[in-house]
Scaffold this motif. Structure first.
Motif, PDB file in Angstrom:
ATOM      1  N   UNK A  58       4.859 -42.467  23.105  1.00 19.42           N
ATOM      2  CA  UNK A  58       5.387 -41.072  23.268  1.00 19.42           C
ATOM      3  C   UNK A  58       7.069 -41.172  23.401  1.00 19.42           C
ATOM      4  N   UNK A  59       7.773 -40.774  22.487  1.00 19.87           N
ATOM      5  CA  UNK A  59       9.479 -40.619  22.767  1.00 19.87           C
ATOM      6  C   UNK A  59       9.945 -42.100  22.988  1.00 19.87           C
ATOM      7  N   UNK A  60       9.247 -43.189  22.189  1.00 17.61           N
ATOM      8  CA  UNK A  60       9.459 -44.258  22.101  1.00 17.61           C
ATOM      9  C   UNK A  60       9.139 -45.178  20.628  1.00 17.61           C
ATOM     10  N   UNK A  61      10.000 -45.171  19.574  1.00 19.27           N
ATOM     11  CA  UNK A  61       9.432 -45.633  18.366  1.00 19.27           C
ATOM     12  C   UNK A  61      10.421 -46.625  17.833  1.00 19.27           C
ATOM     13  N   UNK A  62      11.298 -47.237  18.600  1.00 16.85           N
ATOM     14  CA  UNK A  62      12.344 -47.957  18.278  1.00 16.85           C
ATOM     15  C   UNK A  62      11.757 -49.373  17.905  1.00 16.85           C
ATOM     16  N   UNK A  63      10.597 -49.811  18.366  1.00 12.81           N
ATOM     17  CA  UNK A  63      10.099 -51.261  18.351  1.00 12.81           C
ATOM     18  C   UNK A  63       8.953 -51.002  17.360  1.00 12.81           C
ATOM     19  N   UNK A  64       8.631 -49.778  16.451  1.00 16.83           N
ATOM     20  CA  UNK A  64       7.459 -49.963  15.748  1.00 16.83           C
ATOM     21  C   UNK A  64       7.694 -50.928  14.500  1.00 16.83           C
ATOM     22  N   UNK A  65       6.760 -51.907  14.328  1.00 15.79           N
ATOM     23  CA  UNK A  65       6.983 -52.921  13.319  1.00 15.79           C
ATOM     24  C   UNK A  65       7.643 -54.166  13.634  1.00 15.79           C
ATOM     25  N   UNK A  66       8.268 -54.064  14.915  1.00 14.43           N
ATOM     26  CA  UNK A  66       8.928 -55.244  15.502  1.00 14.43           C
ATOM     27  C   UNK A  66       8.208 -56.336  16.242  1.00 14.43           C
ATOM     28  N   UNK A  67       7.356 -56.770  15.372  1.00 15.97           N
ATOM     29  CA  UNK A  67       6.345 -57.834  15.894  1.00 15.97           C
ATOM     30  C   UNK A  67       6.926 -59.353  16.532  1.00 15.97           C
ATOM     31  N   UNK A  68       8.047 -59.507  15.800  1.00 10.79           N
ATOM     32  CA  UNK A  68       8.550 -60.932  15.839  1.00 10.79           C
ATOM     33  C   UNK A  68       9.817 -60.993  16.910  1.00 10.79           C
TER      34      UNK A  68
END
Length: 101
Positions: A58-68
Protein backbone atom coordinates in the motif's frame (compact mmCIF):
# COMPACT_ATOMS: atom_id res chain seq x y z
CA UNK A 1 11.92 10.64 -5.90
CA UNK A 2 8.98 9.69 -3.73
CA UNK A 3 9.01 9.23 0.00
CA UNK A 4 8.47 5.79 1.44
CA UNK A 5 5.33 5.39 3.54
CA UNK A 6 5.83 5.73 7.29
CA UNK A 7 5.04 2.07 7.95
CA UNK A 8 8.08 0.97 5.93
CA UNK A 9 10.44 2.81 8.29
CA UNK A 10 8.58 1.50 11.33
CA UNK A 11 8.87 -2.05 9.97
CA UNK A 12 12.65 -1.65 9.63
CA UNK A 13 12.92 -0.44 13.22
CA UNK A 14 10.78 -3.33 14.49
CA UNK A 15 13.00 -5.73 12.54
CA UNK A 16 16.15 -4.25 14.09
CA UNK A 17 14.73 -4.49 17.60
CA UNK A 18 13.54 -8.07 17.00
CA UNK A 19 17.01 -9.05 15.78
CA UNK A 20 18.66 -7.64 18.90
CA UNK A 21 16.11 -9.38 21.14
CA UNK A 22 16.66 -12.68 19.29
CA UNK A 23 20.42 -12.38 19.74
CA UNK A 24 20.01 -11.54 23.44
CA UNK A 25 17.71 -14.52 23.98
CA UNK A 26 20.15 -16.87 22.27
CA UNK A 27 23.10 -15.50 24.23
CA UNK A 28 21.13 -15.92 27.46
CA UNK A 29 20.44 -19.56 26.62
CA UNK A 30 16.72 -19.04 25.99
CA UNK A 31 16.98 -21.09 22.85
CA UNK A 32 13.50 -21.93 21.58
CA UNK A 33 12.08 -18.36 21.67
CA UNK A 34 15.40 -17.03 20.37
CA UNK A 35 15.41 -19.26 17.30
CA UNK A 36 11.69 -18.69 16.72
CA UNK A 37 12.29 -14.95 16.69
CA UNK A 38 15.32 -15.45 14.42
CA UNK A 39 13.09 -17.29 11.94
CA UNK A 40 10.74 -14.30 11.98
CA UNK A 41 13.64 -11.87 11.55
CA UNK A 42 14.70 -13.82 8.45
CA UNK A 43 11.26 -14.54 6.98
CA UNK A 44 9.78 -11.06 7.46
CA UNK A 45 12.12 -9.21 5.09
CA UNK A 46 11.94 -12.07 2.56
CA UNK A 47 8.17 -11.72 2.49
CA UNK A 48 8.46 -7.94 2.31
CA UNK A 49 10.87 -8.21 -0.62
CA UNK A 50 8.52 -10.52 -2.52
CA UNK A 51 5.49 -8.34 -1.85
CA UNK A 52 7.23 -5.05 -2.64
CA UNK A 53 8.66 -6.38 -5.92
CA UNK A 54 5.58 -8.36 -6.92
CA UNK A 55 2.13 -6.90 -6.31
CA UNK A 56 3.45 -3.92 -4.38
CA UNK A 57 2.56 -2.66 -0.92
CA UNK A 58 0.00 0.00 0.00
CA UNK A 59 1.27 3.43 -1.07
CA UNK A 60 4.60 1.84 -2.06
CA UNK A 61 4.92 0.83 -5.68
CA UNK A 62 8.40 2.18 -6.52
CA UNK A 63 10.04 -1.27 -6.40
CA UNK A 64 7.49 -3.29 -8.36
CA UNK A 65 9.45 -5.43 -10.80
CA UNK A 66 12.83 -4.35 -9.41
CA UNK A 67 13.97 -7.91 -8.60
CA UNK A 68 17.70 -7.36 -9.31
CA UNK A 69 18.41 -4.32 -7.15
CA UNK A 70 21.90 -5.09 -5.66
CA UNK A 71 21.17 -4.11 -2.05
CA UNK A 72 17.96 -6.15 -2.12
CA UNK A 73 19.81 -9.19 -3.46
CA UNK A 74 22.50 -8.87 -0.78
CA UNK A 75 19.77 -8.63 1.84
CA UNK A 76 18.12 -11.75 0.42
CA UNK A 77 21.40 -13.65 0.71
CA UNK A 78 21.86 -12.71 4.36
CA UNK A 79 18.23 -13.34 5.29
CA UNK A 80 18.25 -16.63 3.40
CA UNK A 81 21.37 -17.74 5.27
CA UNK A 82 19.77 -16.83 8.59
CA UNK A 83 16.64 -18.76 7.64
CA UNK A 84 18.69 -21.81 6.61
CA UNK A 85 20.47 -21.68 9.97
CA UNK A 86 17.57 -20.85 12.25
CA UNK A 87 14.88 -23.26 11.02
CA UNK A 88 16.85 -26.47 11.71
CA UNK A 89 18.04 -25.12 15.05
CA UNK A 90 14.48 -24.17 16.00
CA UNK A 91 13.31 -27.68 15.09
CA UNK A 92 16.20 -29.18 17.07
CA UNK A 93 15.27 -27.07 20.10
CA UNK A 94 11.75 -28.52 20.08
CA UNK A 95 12.89 -32.15 20.13
CA UNK A 96 13.01 -33.85 23.51
CA UNK A 97 16.48 -34.09 24.97
CA UNK A 98 18.11 -37.47 25.19
CA UNK A 99 19.34 -38.47 28.56
CA UNK A 100 22.26 -40.77 28.93
CA UNK A 101 22.21 -43.39 31.63
Amino acid sequence: MTRDPHYIGVAYHVLEIAAVVAAALLLAGIVRPGWLLAVGVAAGPLLGYILSRGPGLPHYSDDIGNWTEPLGLASLAVEGALLLLSVPLLVRSTLPRRTSY
